[in-house]
Design an enzyme around this catalytic site. Structure first.
Site, PDB file in Angstrom:
ATOM      1  N   SER A 124       0.823  -1.244  -0.122  1.00 30.41           N
ATOM      2  CA  SER A 124       0.045  -0.038   0.146  1.00 30.41           C
ATOM      3  C   SER A 124       0.866   1.215   0.105  1.00 30.41           C
ATOM      4  O   SER A 124       1.907   1.150   0.654  1.00 30.41           O
ATOM      5  CB  SER A 124      -0.980  -0.120   1.241  1.00 30.41           C
ATOM      6  OG  SER A 124      -1.290   1.224   1.489  1.00 30.41           O
ATOM      7  N   TYR A 148      -1.460  -0.566  10.849  1.00 27.98           N
ATOM      8  CA  TYR A 148      -1.597  -1.311   9.486  1.00 27.98           C
ATOM      9  C   TYR A 148      -0.392  -1.121   8.659  1.00 27.98           C
ATOM     10  O   TYR A 148       0.005  -2.083   7.991  1.00 27.98           O
ATOM     11  CB  TYR A 148      -2.843  -0.849   8.931  1.00 27.98           C
ATOM     12  CG  TYR A 148      -3.056  -1.127   7.233  1.00 27.98           C
ATOM     13  CD1 TYR A 148      -3.418  -2.465   7.063  1.00 27.98           C
ATOM     14  CD2 TYR A 148      -3.095  -0.010   6.193  1.00 27.98           C
ATOM     15  CE1 TYR A 148      -3.498  -2.758   5.856  1.00 27.98           C
ATOM     16  CE2 TYR A 148      -3.153  -0.285   5.209  1.00 27.98           C
ATOM     17  CZ  TYR A 148      -3.436  -1.669   4.688  1.00 27.98           C
ATOM     18  OH  TYR A 148      -3.429  -1.883   3.315  1.00 27.98           O
ATOM     19  N   LYS A 152       2.345  -3.790   6.577  1.00 30.25           N
ATOM     20  CA  LYS A 152       2.746  -3.753   5.154  1.00 30.25           C
ATOM     21  C   LYS A 152       4.234  -3.535   4.828  1.00 30.25           C
ATOM     22  O   LYS A 152       4.761  -4.408   4.105  1.00 30.25           O
ATOM     23  CB  LYS A 152       1.987  -2.711   4.579  1.00 30.25           C
ATOM     24  CG  LYS A 152       0.352  -2.813   4.136  1.00 30.25           C
ATOM     25  CD  LYS A 152       0.152  -4.297   3.529  1.00 30.25           C
ATOM     26  CE  LYS A 152      -1.371  -4.544   3.407  1.00 30.25           C
ATOM     27  NZ  LYS A 152      -1.657  -5.928   2.941  1.00 30.25           N
TER      28      LYS A 152
HETATM   29  P1  NAD Z   1     -10.940  -7.103   1.439  1.00 28.31           P
HETATM   30  O1  NAD Z   1     -10.977  -7.238   2.829  1.00 28.31           O
HETATM   31  O2  NAD Z   1     -11.912  -6.987   0.328  1.00 28.31           O
HETATM   32  O3  NAD Z   1     -10.164  -8.640   0.825  1.00 28.31           O
HETATM   33  C1  NAD Z   1      -9.384  -9.344   1.864  1.00 28.31           C
HETATM   34  C2  NAD Z   1      -9.925 -10.606   1.583  1.00 28.31           C
HETATM   35  O4  NAD Z   1      -9.044 -11.493   2.469  1.00 28.31           O
HETATM   36  C3  NAD Z   1     -11.229 -10.965   2.258  1.00 28.31           C
HETATM   37  O5  NAD Z   1     -12.084 -11.520   1.398  1.00 28.31           O
HETATM   38  C4  NAD Z   1     -11.033 -11.662   3.619  1.00 28.31           C
HETATM   39  O6  NAD Z   1     -12.181 -12.536   3.844  1.00 28.31           O
HETATM   40  C5  NAD Z   1      -9.783 -12.337   3.266  1.00 28.31           C
HETATM   41  N1  NAD Z   1      -8.850 -12.792   4.389  1.00 28.31           N
HETATM   42  C6  NAD Z   1      -8.446 -12.036   5.481  1.00 28.31           C
HETATM   43  N2  NAD Z   1      -7.672 -12.610   6.454  1.00 28.31           N
HETATM   44  C7  NAD Z   1      -7.679 -13.888   5.932  1.00 28.31           C
HETATM   45  C8  NAD Z   1      -7.037 -15.032   6.189  1.00 28.31           C
HETATM   46  N3  NAD Z   1      -6.181 -15.014   7.299  1.00 28.31           N
HETATM   47  N4  NAD Z   1      -7.158 -16.074   5.410  1.00 28.31           N
HETATM   48  C9  NAD Z   1      -7.756 -16.175   4.319  1.00 28.31           C
HETATM   49  N5  NAD Z   1      -8.420 -15.093   4.062  1.00 28.31           N
HETATM   50  C10 NAD Z   1      -8.296 -13.933   4.651  1.00 28.31           C
HETATM   51  O7  NAD Z   1      -9.697  -6.110   1.026  1.00 28.31           O
HETATM   52  P2  NAD Z   1      -9.366  -5.634  -0.320  1.00 28.31           P
HETATM   53  O8  NAD Z   1      -9.709  -4.018  -0.461  1.00 28.31           O
HETATM   54  O9  NAD Z   1      -9.603  -6.325  -1.394  1.00 28.31           O
HETATM   55  O10 NAD Z   1      -7.613  -5.643  -0.116  1.00 28.31           O
HETATM   56  C11 NAD Z   1      -6.886  -6.775  -0.415  1.00 28.31           C
HETATM   57  C12 NAD Z   1      -5.338  -6.415  -0.018  1.00 28.31           C
HETATM   58  O11 NAD Z   1      -5.051  -5.405  -0.709  1.00 28.31           O
HETATM   59  C13 NAD Z   1      -5.261  -6.183   1.579  1.00 28.31           C
HETATM   60  O12 NAD Z   1      -4.063  -6.787   1.881  1.00 28.31           O
HETATM   61  C14 NAD Z   1      -5.027  -4.852   1.764  1.00 28.31           C
HETATM   62  O13 NAD Z   1      -4.292  -4.550   2.840  1.00 28.31           O
HETATM   63  C15 NAD Z   1      -4.433  -4.338   0.585  1.00 28.31           C
HETATM   64  N6  NAD Z   1      -4.794  -2.992   0.150  1.00 28.31           N
HETATM   65  C16 NAD Z   1      -6.128  -2.428  -0.163  1.00 28.31           C
HETATM   66  C17 NAD Z   1      -6.275  -1.269  -0.285  1.00 28.31           C
HETATM   67  C18 NAD Z   1      -7.687  -0.683  -0.507  1.00 28.31           C
HETATM   68  O14 NAD Z   1      -7.934   0.361  -0.426  1.00 28.31           O
HETATM   69  N7  NAD Z   1      -8.894  -1.658  -0.752  1.00 28.31           N
HETATM   70  C19 NAD Z   1      -5.161  -0.452  -0.648  1.00 28.31           C
HETATM   71  C20 NAD Z   1      -3.850  -0.493  -0.420  1.00 28.31           C
HETATM   72  C21 NAD Z   1      -3.780  -2.012   0.026  1.00 28.31           C
END
Ligand code: NAD
Ligand code: UDP
Length: 332
Positions: A124, A148, A152
């Site tokens: 991120s 958080y 990362k």
């Molecule tokens: P999200 O919460 O929609 O998706 C994450 C998925 O991981 C969910 O479906 C959840 O059920 C699953 N999950 C969580 N812990 C788990 C575990 N221990 N075992 C198996 N499954 C698990 O989030 P997103 O927005 O799709 O983000 C995906 C990744 O991208 C994350 O790592 C997040 O930190 C990173 N990210 C997101 C953003 C954003 O703004 N959405 C920005 C930068 C980075």
């Protein structure tokens, strides 16, 4: 290729699964559904026109990850699974370290056991902390300012150590800016639990009448209209960035980081106006105090992604708003 997506039922994972499946890859979804809907794997399969295997399990269950890697003869992993809410990470840091750090260690152990050594990691732009210059390139110093962000950064550094220990690893950390939008069908999208923290889902809920008005957090920043500026990127562009990175890793070993952003910043009020245009609805708002921890402006220099991956974002702010609105209307 055979590609396992941890967190594949989530917001970014589901769109990436679709793009990879449509590009001809065999995609396996691995998710514990802690923050996603059990209907998503079926939806992605029906959109892709082929059944995507779904393993409902926790990435911290190393044996189950190993089993999935073996059974599906996985070549590469995209690691989305984790927790992502900054405010929550301040309140329950142990949960964040347990899931984001331990989850990644467990995945790496399983990958090592079966000699799968190609990994894309969801990082991120938050790892940059307070921007020292704009646009932010990958050489910008890192300084995470909340739990958080620190998870990362720790994972990025851990992955660097792993890649240096064995030249067979191919690891790419993708630093996302502000993912928004949905697949144009509106069938999959971002489904926040409770009151949305992020701007775009909040605006969408105001437009649909679920919430009365938006609070604009600060209009006294040193920006053209005084509101905060961010680099919003369409989730389908982001998904295509992952497909380009998977392709890149087929011929590149080692460890690297790449920004996935557009390079274009929009203010909060730009977002309000664009959403009003896309939805045909008014978005009532009030100016509120600045939100603690927010920076005035943050946007990417996306040149490295273009140079190394041959990828750049193509979708407009109107596309981001229109698809978000389509998903919102399907939801309610
Ligand atoms: P999200 O919460 O929609 O998706 C994450 C998925 O991981 C969910 O479906 C959840 O059920 C699953 N999950 C969580 N812990 C788990 C575990 N221990 N075992 C198996 N499954 C698990 O989030 P997103 O927005 O799709 O983000 C995906 C990744 O991208 C994350 O790592 C997040 O930190 C990173 N990210 C997101 C953003 C954003 O703004 N959405 C920005 C930068 C980075
Ligand atoms: N924002 C806002 N009202 C909200 C949510 C967010 O004014 O209800 C602003 C926030 O201050 C920032 C921008 O919108 O300037 C993007 O915030 P978001 O939480 O979506 O992303 P991040 O803070 O992670 O960049």
């Amino acid at each position: 290729m055979n590609i396992l997506l941890t967190g594949g039922a989530g917001y970014i994972g589901s769109h990436t699964a679709l793009v990879l499946a449509q590009a001809g890859h065999n995609v396996v979804l691995f998710d514990n559904l802690s923050n996603s809907d059990a209907a998503v794997p079926e939806k992605i399969s029906s959109m892709a026109g082929k059944k995507l295997p779904f393993v409902q399990a926790d990435v911290r269950a190393t044996d189950l990850v190993e089993k999935a890697l073996r059974e599906h003869r996985i070549d590469a992993v995209v690691h989305f699974a984790g927790f992502k809410a900054v405010g929550e990470s301040v309140a329950v840091p142990i949960e964040y370290y347990a899931n984001n750090i331990h989850g990644t260690v467990s995945l790496l152990q399983a990958m090592q056991r079966v000699s799968v050594k190609t990994l894309l990691f969801s990082s991120s732009a938050t790892v940059y902390g307070l921007p020292q210059y704009l646009p932010i390139d990958e050489a910008h110093p890192t300084h995470a300012i909340n739990p958080y962000g620190r998870t990362k950064l720790h994972v990025e550094e851990m992955l660097g150590d792993v890649a240096r220990s064995d030249a067979a690893w191919r690891i790419m950390c993708l630093r996302y800016f502000n993912p928004v939008g949905a697949h144009e069908s509106g069938m999959i999208g971002e489904r926040p639990n409770g009151i949305p923290n992020n701007l775009m889902p909040f605006i969408a809920q105001v437009a649909s009448g679920e919430r009365e008005r938006l609070q604009v957090f600060g209009n006294d920043y040193p920006t053209a209209d005084g509101t905060g500026i961010r680099d919003y990127i369409h989730v389908m562009d982001l998904a295509e960035g992952h497909a380009a990175a998977v392709h890149y890793l087929q011929s590149h070993q080692g460890w690297d980081v790449i920004n996935l952003g557009t390079g274009q910043g929009y203010s909060v009020l730009d977002m309000v106006r664009a959403f009003e245009k896309a939805s045909g609805r008014g978005i009532p708002y009030v100016i509120a105090a600045r939100r603690p921890g927010d920076v005035p402006a943050c946007y990417a220099n996306p040149a490295k992604a273009k140079r190394l991956l041959g990828w750049q974002a193509t979708r407009s702010l109107d596309d981001m708003c229109a698809s978000t609105w389509q998903f919102q209307r399907n939801r309610v």
